[in-house]
Scaffold this motif. Sequence first.
Motif, PDB file in Angstrom:
ATOM      1  N   GLN A 135       0.842  -1.192   0.000  1.00  0.00           N
ATOM      2  CA  GLN A 135       0.000   0.000   0.000  1.00  0.00           C
ATOM      3  C   GLN A 135       0.874   1.237   0.000  1.00  0.00           C
ATOM      4  OE1 GLN A 135      -2.967  -0.123   3.115  1.00  0.00           O
ATOM      5  NE2 GLN A 135      -2.969  -2.370   3.098  1.00  0.00           N
ATOM      6  N   ALA A 136       0.395   2.283  -0.634  1.00  0.00           N
ATOM      7  CA  ALA A 136       1.185   3.504  -0.770  1.00  0.00           C
ATOM      8  C   ALA A 136       1.433   4.182   0.569  1.00  0.00           C
ATOM      9  CB  ALA A 136       0.475   4.472  -1.724  1.00  0.00           C
ATOM     10  N   ARG A 137       0.568   3.962   1.552  1.00  0.00           N
ATOM     11  CA  ARG A 137       0.723   4.675   2.823  1.00  0.00           C
ATOM     12  C   ARG A 137       1.829   4.100   3.699  1.00  0.00           C
ATOM     13  NH1 ARG A 137      -2.771   2.217   6.866  1.00  0.00           N
ATOM     14  NH2 ARG A 137      -3.919   0.468   5.961  1.00  0.00           N
ATOM     15  N   VAL A 138       2.422   2.975   3.313  1.00  0.00           N
ATOM     16  CA  VAL A 138       3.499   2.376   4.122  1.00  0.00           C
ATOM     17  C   VAL A 138       4.694   2.019   3.236  1.00  0.00           C
ATOM     18  CG1 VAL A 138       2.093   1.551   6.048  1.00  0.00           C
ATOM     19  CG2 VAL A 138       2.266   0.171   3.965  1.00  0.00           C
ATOM     20  N   GLY A 164      -4.234  -0.644  -3.018  1.00  0.00           N
ATOM     21  CA  GLY A 164      -3.834   0.382  -2.064  1.00  0.00           C
ATOM     22  C   GLY A 164      -2.704   1.263  -2.559  1.00  0.00           C
ATOM     23  N   ASP A 168      -5.739   5.784  -0.868  1.00  0.00           N
ATOM     24  CA  ASP A 168      -5.109   5.885   0.452  1.00  0.00           C
ATOM     25  C   ASP A 168      -5.358   4.655   1.309  1.00  0.00           C
ATOM     26  OD1 ASP A 168      -4.097   8.306  -0.239  1.00  0.00           O
ATOM     27  OD2 ASP A 168      -5.515   9.500   0.916  1.00  0.00           O
ATOM     28  N   ILE A 169      -6.509   4.033   1.145  1.00  0.00           N
ATOM     29  CA  ILE A 169      -6.780   2.745   1.778  1.00  0.00           C
ATOM     30  C   ILE A 169      -7.323   1.821   0.700  1.00  0.00           C
ATOM     31  CG2 ILE A 169      -7.215   3.687   4.084  1.00  0.00           C
ATOM     32  CD1 ILE A 169     -10.189   3.438   3.528  1.00  0.00           C
ATOM     33  N   ALA A 183      -1.755   6.918  -5.008  1.00  0.00           N
ATOM     34  CA  ALA A 183      -2.563   7.377  -3.885  1.00  0.00           C
ATOM     35  C   ALA A 183      -2.039   8.718  -3.372  1.00  0.00           C
ATOM     36  CB  ALA A 183      -2.534   6.341  -2.772  1.00  0.00           C
ATOM     37  N   VAL A 185      -1.785   9.933  -0.523  1.00  0.00           N
ATOM     38  CA  VAL A 185      -1.004   9.859   0.709  1.00  0.00           C
ATOM     39  C   VAL A 185       0.491   9.749   0.410  1.00  0.00           C
ATOM     40  CG1 VAL A 185      -1.094   7.330   0.941  1.00  0.00           C
ATOM     41  CG2 VAL A 185      -0.933   8.775   2.988  1.00  0.00           C
ATOM     42  N   ALA A 186       0.845   9.263  -0.781  1.00  0.00           N
ATOM     43  CA  ALA A 186       2.255   9.144  -1.155  1.00  0.00           C
ATOM     44  C   ALA A 186       2.587  10.041  -2.337  1.00  0.00           C
ATOM     45  CB  ALA A 186       2.592   7.694  -1.488  1.00  0.00           C
TER      46      ALA A 186
END
Length: 626
Positions: A135-138, A164, A168-169, A183, A185-186
């Motif tokens: 996922q892009a958020r991690v 993901g 964002d999720i 996403a 978020v990234a």
Amino acid sequence: MIGVAGGHLAGAADARFVPFPYWSWQVWDSGRDGGVVVAGEAFVSGFPDWYRSRASTLTWGAELSHDPAALLPAAVTYVPGVRYDTRTDGARNPVRERFIFTVSSEVTQVLPNIPHPPSPNREKLAGSCHYTGGQARVLGAQLEEWRRLAAYGVRDVYIRHFDGMWSDIPQGTQEWTLTEHAAPVAGDVAVRKYLDALTELGLLPVLYTNYTDLQPVAAEFDWDMIAQLPDGDLSDYCWPGSYPIKPLRAAELEAKYAPRIAARFGTRGSFCDVHTAVAPWHKLDFDARLPGAGEFGTTYRSYGKLLLNERATYGAVYSEGSAHWLYAGLADGSDAQLRAPRPCLEPFLVDFDLRKIHPLEMDAGMSWLDRYVDSPEDEAALGGPEAAHDRFTAATLAFGHQGTFTQRAFRGYSADLKTYHLLTPLQRLYAMRKAEVIRYRDPGSGALLSTSDAVRSGAYRHSQVYVRYETGLEVWVNGSLTEAWAVESGGETYRLPPSGFLAQGPEGLLVYSAQTDAGRVDFAACAGTWFIDARGTRQTVGPFDTDGAAILRRNANGAWTLWPLGSPGVLRLQATPLGIGPGPAVFVVGESGEQPRPVEMPPDGEWLSVPLGEAPFALVLQPETP
């Protein structure tokens, strides 16, 4: 019903229906609806020609017992029929059908053929393991995990990032199918740097694509892009907030977005989700304004073209699997998702997969472990989490698939390291290679039976299978849940427990998961690399004497790198086979990259006792020069 029925079988008092894994029409809910009828010495199959049909869907005219131990009724429908539904204009397509019926004394002659060209990417991808997630958020945490695996020598992993990376999720409120932007978020720049960093590690990161679903939040969403039902209403959502794209539009949209995604992120493959997970008769558009409305053939051709274009654009394409036999070769492979009531308990009847699908593409795992062992009850029935992983590995090997990472851990180290070192040496010799001989052990006599004899007698249900490939690789897999199998090969006897296996190949290749007097051990020896997992019992195998797990690899300069895994209490190496004489210098290499520091490791006879201490990350053994 408006359609054509396939007829029925009568006059065979001893007839049984035998489903073949991975031959699924997805008509019956459990998926065990592709198979043959066994009647005495004869094998019988029948099915519609899915290339020529203008029907909307396949259907069963009557209930069929899919229990291979149950006798069929005196007259039973065993062939899927076809149904013609109305388009939005109230008309039906003209009927055009051809049914294929085959009777033979050899069961492999009645299995359907798949007349597609094979994947051109065997040499590029045969040694790859697979992983799906991300996922892009991690991004940072994911990159560190891959750096750790790469430090153990792991390369060539086809990392299929999931949706993901676009939202964002996972399957969140942003668009996650029809988009070319990462996403929020990234962001695009961070994702591109992350993908480039994975590539530099020798891995093959790819992004999620999907042209079956569309969200109303998408930038170019239009309700006219959504498939219609016969009454003109919109098709039900695929996921909450996601609707099915018209198949004809799907191929058009993929051709537009794929080059943009490839250019923006520099990816050399894709994970084109869903397309091979559902049979084409489950993804229909009845909009009479379009050619081919109400025909599953329209979906089939559109998705086939789409997959070929994904490969042409990115260089490689994998999909989700389950109905993947219909698309074999049009993709490079799919997750080998097995449709069955309890997949992990299905017999290892490998012929349809190895003889029909396997020559065309390289499928991964048994899909994911959680899909193969899909309930806590089945995991407990197999003997717990590690036993479930053992069965997942054994089935992957029996069916000739590529290894799939699971992110499980046993005894302090990642099981993915075991998957990589046990399977990748073998995959290079069996992926898309011809299976010249397939045999099934009869536990009663110990004889290895042909597939026809094993299906007639029911011996295949014990899942003890032998395969010899054109490369010279020989594989024995014990898929029995309860019975052991003693295999004699090369002057040695290997005791294979449930989910145990043995593989031997050219140039001394040896891989096994077998039982010794001390306990079960996993071992691999291939081209200057050894792996062992002694599973907590003291084992002396190859160059190892240990109760833990370790990797040993020869370096280009003649030195050896040793990775102790977990915290084994004992680890010794046999000096002579490694070319190490008295007084070698041993260097401890830290994870943080500090300068190596010499540590003397005195020989204990023929054995070098490794001073593990706090179980250092790696040891480099460099024999002293005179």
